[in-house]
Design an enzyme around this catalytic site. Structure first.
Site, PDB file in Angstrom:
ATOM      1  N   THR A  42       0.831  -1.218   0.000  1.00  0.00           N
ATOM      2  CA  THR A  42       0.000   0.000   0.000  1.00  0.00           C
ATOM      3  C   THR A  42       0.862   1.263   0.000  1.00  0.00           C
ATOM      4  O   THR A  42       0.480   2.278  -0.584  1.00  0.00           O
ATOM      5  CB  THR A  42      -1.001   0.039   1.186  1.00  0.00           C
ATOM      6  OG1 THR A  42      -0.289  -0.203   2.394  1.00  0.00           O
ATOM      7  CG2 THR A  42      -2.099  -0.976   1.031  1.00  0.00           C
ATOM      8  N   CYS A  63      -3.970 -17.987 -22.070  1.00  0.00           N
ATOM      9  CA  CYS A  63      -5.258 -18.287 -22.690  1.00  0.00           C
ATOM     10  C   CYS A  63      -6.199 -18.857 -21.639  1.00  0.00           C
ATOM     11  O   CYS A  63      -5.793 -19.648 -20.791  1.00  0.00           O
ATOM     12  CB  CYS A  63      -5.060 -19.277 -23.830  1.00  0.00           C
ATOM     13  SG  CYS A  63      -6.615 -19.673 -24.656  1.00  0.00           S
ATOM     14  N   HIS A  99      -1.327 -16.617  -5.612  1.00  0.00           N
ATOM     15  CA  HIS A  99      -2.516 -16.121  -6.323  1.00  0.00           C
ATOM     16  C   HIS A  99      -2.176 -15.656  -7.738  1.00  0.00           C
ATOM     17  O   HIS A  99      -2.937 -14.897  -8.344  1.00  0.00           O
ATOM     18  CB  HIS A  99      -3.196 -15.000  -5.519  1.00  0.00           C
ATOM     19  CG  HIS A  99      -3.805 -15.495  -4.239  1.00  0.00           C
ATOM     20  ND1 HIS A  99      -4.220 -14.673  -3.230  1.00  0.00           N
ATOM     21  CD2 HIS A  99      -4.069 -16.758  -3.827  1.00  0.00           C
ATOM     22  CE1 HIS A  99      -4.715 -15.406  -2.232  1.00  0.00           C
ATOM     23  NE2 HIS A  99      -4.625 -16.669  -2.574  1.00  0.00           N
ATOM     24  N   ARG A 126      -9.450  -5.094   1.127  1.00  0.00           N
ATOM     25  CA  ARG A 126     -10.623  -5.000   2.003  1.00  0.00           C
ATOM     26  C   ARG A 126     -10.687  -3.744   2.864  1.00  0.00           C
ATOM     27  O   ARG A 126     -11.695  -3.515   3.525  1.00  0.00           O
ATOM     28  CB  ARG A 126     -10.696  -6.250   2.894  1.00  0.00           C
ATOM     29  CG  ARG A 126     -10.918  -7.491   2.068  1.00  0.00           C
ATOM     30  CD  ARG A 126     -10.918  -8.783   2.851  1.00  0.00           C
ATOM     31  NE  ARG A 126     -11.214  -9.877   1.927  1.00  0.00           N
ATOM     32  CZ  ARG A 126     -10.319 -10.412   1.106  1.00  0.00           C
ATOM     33  NH1 ARG A 126      -9.078  -9.992   1.093  1.00  0.00           N
ATOM     34  NH2 ARG A 126     -10.677 -11.382   0.273  1.00  0.00           N
ATOM     35  N   GLN A 148       0.715 -13.432  -1.657  1.00  0.00           N
ATOM     36  CA  GLN A 148      -0.645 -13.441  -2.214  1.00  0.00           C
ATOM     37  C   GLN A 148      -0.783 -12.294  -3.203  1.00  0.00           C
ATOM     38  O   GLN A 148      -1.811 -12.154  -3.851  1.00  0.00           O
ATOM     39  CB  GLN A 148      -1.667 -13.262  -1.092  1.00  0.00           C
ATOM     40  CG  GLN A 148      -1.600 -14.341  -0.031  1.00  0.00           C
ATOM     41  CD  GLN A 148      -2.409 -13.957   1.197  1.00  0.00           C
ATOM     42  OE1 GLN A 148      -3.584 -14.290   1.304  1.00  0.00           O
ATOM     43  NE2 GLN A 148      -1.805 -13.268   2.119  1.00  0.00           N
ATOM     44  N   ILE A 201      -0.351  -9.875  -6.411  1.00  0.00           N
ATOM     45  CA  ILE A 201      -0.259 -10.125  -7.853  1.00  0.00           C
ATOM     46  C   ILE A 201       0.474  -8.977  -8.551  1.00  0.00           C
ATOM     47  O   ILE A 201       0.538  -8.924  -9.769  1.00  0.00           O
ATOM     48  CB  ILE A 201      -1.678 -10.315  -8.453  1.00  0.00           C
ATOM     49  CG1 ILE A 201      -2.594  -9.134  -8.097  1.00  0.00           C
ATOM     50  CG2 ILE A 201      -2.282 -11.623  -7.958  1.00  0.00           C
ATOM     51  CD1 ILE A 201      -4.015  -9.245  -8.678  1.00  0.00           C
ATOM     52  N   ASP A 202       1.064  -8.065  -7.741  1.00  0.00           N
ATOM     53  CA  ASP A 202       1.662  -6.849  -8.314  1.00  0.00           C
ATOM     54  C   ASP A 202       3.079  -7.028  -8.841  1.00  0.00           C
ATOM     55  O   ASP A 202       3.641  -6.130  -9.473  1.00  0.00           O
ATOM     56  CB  ASP A 202       1.623  -5.705  -7.287  1.00  0.00           C
ATOM     57  CG  ASP A 202       2.292  -6.072  -5.950  1.00  0.00           C
ATOM     58  OD1 ASP A 202       3.282  -6.820  -5.952  1.00  0.00           O
ATOM     59  OD2 ASP A 202       1.814  -5.594  -4.899  1.00  0.00           O
ATOM     60  N   SER A 206      -4.767  -9.781   5.726  1.00  0.00           N
ATOM     61  CA  SER A 206      -5.866 -10.011   6.673  1.00  0.00           C
ATOM     62  C   SER A 206      -5.973 -11.497   6.992  1.00  0.00           C
ATOM     63  O   SER A 206      -6.697 -11.883   7.898  1.00  0.00           O
ATOM     64  CB  SER A 206      -7.184  -9.496   6.078  1.00  0.00           C
ATOM     65  OG  SER A 206      -7.452 -10.151   4.861  1.00  0.00           O
TER      66      SER A 206
HETATM   67  P1  OAD Z   1      -6.557  -7.547   2.503  1.00  0.00           P
HETATM   68  O1  OAD Z   1      -7.007  -6.289   1.878  1.00  0.00           O
HETATM   69  O2  OAD Z   1      -7.592  -8.554   2.852  1.00  0.00           O
HETATM   70  O3  OAD Z   1      -5.736  -7.251   3.836  1.00  0.00           O
HETATM   71  C1  OAD Z   1      -4.700  -6.308   3.889  1.00  0.00           C
HETATM   72  C2  OAD Z   1      -4.302  -6.164   5.353  1.00  0.00           C
HETATM   73  O4  OAD Z   1      -3.164  -5.309   5.444  1.00  0.00           O
HETATM   74  C3  OAD Z   1      -5.381  -5.541   6.217  1.00  0.00           C
HETATM   75  O5  OAD Z   1      -5.405  -6.224   7.460  1.00  0.00           O
HETATM   76  C4  OAD Z   1      -4.921  -4.081   6.381  1.00  0.00           C
HETATM   77  O6  OAD Z   1      -5.334  -3.501   7.604  1.00  0.00           O
HETATM   78  C5  OAD Z   1      -3.422  -4.259   6.362  1.00  0.00           C
HETATM   79  N1  OAD Z   1      -2.673  -3.092   5.864  1.00  0.00           N
HETATM   80  C6  OAD Z   1      -2.897  -2.366   4.744  1.00  0.00           C
HETATM   81  N2  OAD Z   1      -1.929  -1.448   4.545  1.00  0.00           N
HETATM   82  C7  OAD Z   1      -1.067  -1.588   5.582  1.00  0.00           C
HETATM   83  C8  OAD Z   1       0.139  -0.927   5.954  1.00  0.00           C
HETATM   84  N3  OAD Z   1       0.674   0.042   5.209  1.00  0.00           N
HETATM   85  N4  OAD Z   1       0.756  -1.321   7.084  1.00  0.00           N
HETATM   86  C9  OAD Z   1       0.225  -2.315   7.860  1.00  0.00           C
HETATM   87  N5  OAD Z   1      -0.906  -2.989   7.550  1.00  0.00           N
HETATM   88  C10 OAD Z   1      -1.543  -2.634   6.426  1.00  0.00           C
HETATM   89  O7  OAD Z   1      -5.448  -8.160   1.522  1.00  0.00           O
HETATM   90  P2  OAD Z   1      -4.853  -9.633   1.515  1.00  0.00           P
HETATM   91  O8  OAD Z   1      -4.811 -10.213   2.885  1.00  0.00           O
HETATM   92  O9  OAD Z   1      -3.602  -9.582   0.755  1.00  0.00           O
HETATM   93  O10 OAD Z   1      -6.922 -12.789  -3.617  1.00  0.00           O
HETATM   94  O11 OAD Z   1      -5.960 -10.397   0.686  1.00  0.00           O
HETATM   95  C11 OAD Z   1      -5.781 -11.766   0.419  1.00  0.00           C
HETATM   96  C12 OAD Z   1      -6.376 -12.110  -0.920  1.00  0.00           C
HETATM   97  O12 OAD Z   1      -7.717 -11.618  -0.973  1.00  0.00           O
HETATM   98  C13 OAD Z   1      -5.725 -11.419  -2.114  1.00  0.00           C
HETATM   99  O13 OAD Z   1      -4.560 -12.063  -2.546  1.00  0.00           O
HETATM  100  C14 OAD Z   1      -6.780 -11.450  -3.142  1.00  0.00           C
HETATM  101  C15 OAD Z   1      -7.955 -11.041  -2.273  1.00  0.00           C
HETATM  102  O14 OAD Z   1      -9.180 -11.425  -2.687  1.00  0.00           O
HETATM  103  C16 OAD Z   1      -7.293 -13.013  -4.878  1.00  0.00           C
HETATM  104  O15 OAD Z   1      -7.468 -12.125  -5.662  1.00  0.00           O
HETATM  105  C17 OAD Z   1      -7.454 -14.443  -5.214  1.00  0.00           C
END
Ligand code: OAD
Length: 276
Positions: free
Chosen positions: A42, A140, A132, A50, A112, A114-115, A211
């Site tokens: 971020t 394709c 992911h 989320r 996880q 994809i960047d 998360s």
């Molecule tokens: P989430 O958006 O679910 O969670 C990100 C977490 O990081 C949250 O708990 C935020 O509070 C925390 N956060 C954000 N910025 C932060 C920062 N600068 N410092 C500390 N904490 C921070 O994202 P993921 O857990 O990565 O899957 O989501 C998992 C998967 O859900 C993704 O890979 C994607 C999504 O659906 C697919 O697309 C299949």
């Protein structure tokens, strides 16, 4: 702070130094594994999924569903076009991974995300397991077709991305799609195997910026990180209940990812100024 937590902080700081070949474990960790989520990127300007203002708020909660690709593919291509417009730079988290890799202490990165920022930062490709998938490849959407392009090739061939592109190889009107795992699809079994092997082998596990809500990745640490490994949680938020219930994490840093990582591995960031 407990004795164990102080030991963890000391060993992390020592892990910034290159492994010298001797087997003295007090000198730092030798097999560090990170599990990474969107929070690690971020600060590069890429929203997480989320949080308020995250990708699901911007593009809708069904963005990464398999049915979205089948019925409303343009949604996914619009997301990709917006992503590809920017040139995101790796964060301090990625910088620390590169440092640990160079120090010979990184066992693996289960991401996880994809960047593709681990790759862009220069972490050894063999150590990065993109559970992911990644936006750095297109393939394709027909299971048996081997048509694929790198994102660079895709961007060159289709600069406007106005309509979802057809596969150049199979000629079956199938879409070339980002090589990411959508909800309703399976994770790549080889990538999962590599991830589990790394998690089982680690002596330090760092879970950062996720998360931990999406299965099967969310359960991987619980089921695979061994008792001998130290475990650190880094996130603005606390760990999910299933991890809190059994006190899985030895050290919970409820902080920004970048500042926590700088506190853990200070030597990677205290570089002398070129003007000093
Ligand atoms: P989430 O958006 O679910 O969670 C990100 C977490 O990081 C949250 O708990 C935020 O509070 C925390 N956060 C954000 N910025 C932060 C920062 N600068 N410092 C500390 N904490 C921070 O994202 P993921 O857990 O990565 O899957 O989501 C998992 C998967 O859900 C993704 O890979 C994607 C999504 O659906 C697919 O697309 C299949």
């Amino acid at each position: 702070m407990t004795d164990k937590q102080s030991e963890i902080l000391q060993k992390c700081a020592r892990s910034c130094e290159k492994v010298d070949g001797c087997e003295d474990n007090n000198e730092g960790y030798r097999n560090i594994v990170f599990l990474i989520g969107a929070g690690a990127s971020t600060s590069a300007g890429i929203p997480d999924f989320r949080s308020k203002g995250g990708l699901y708020e911007r593009y809708g909660p069904d963005l990464f569903q398999r049915l979205t690709l089948e019925c409303f593919p343009q949604k996914i291509y619009d997301f990709y076009r917006d992503f590809a417009k920017e040139d995101y730079a790796p964060t301090s988290v990625h910088e620390a991974l590169v440092g640990l890799n160079a120090a010979g202490r990184l066992e693996g990165v289960v991401t996880q995300n994809i960047d593709g920022l681990e790759d862009k930062a220069g972490v050894d490709k063999n150590l990065v397991h993109c559970v992911h998938g990644s936006l750095s490849r297109f393939r394709c959407s027909r299971y048996l077709c081997e048509g694929s392009l790198t994102a660079e090739e895709y961007n060159r061939l289709l600069p406007t991305h106005e309509t979802p592109p057809q596969c150049y190889l199979c000629g079956q009107n199938s879409l070339l799609r980002p090589d990411i795992v959508l909800f309703g699809e399976s994770l790549d079994s080889a990538t999962v195997g590599d991830s589990l092997r790394a998690l089982r082998a680690c002596d330090l596990f760092v879970c950062i910026g996720t998360s931990l809500r999406v299965q099967p990745t969310a359960s991987m640490p619980l089921e695979n990180v061994t008792k001998r490994a130290h475990r650190i949680w880094i996130n603005r938020d606390p760990p999910p209940d299933m991890y809190q219930e059994n006190g899985f994490f030895d050290l919970c840093m409820q902080d920004e990812c970048d500042s926590a990582i700088k506190a853990l591995f200070p030597l990677f960031f205290n570089k002398p100024s070129p003007h000093a």
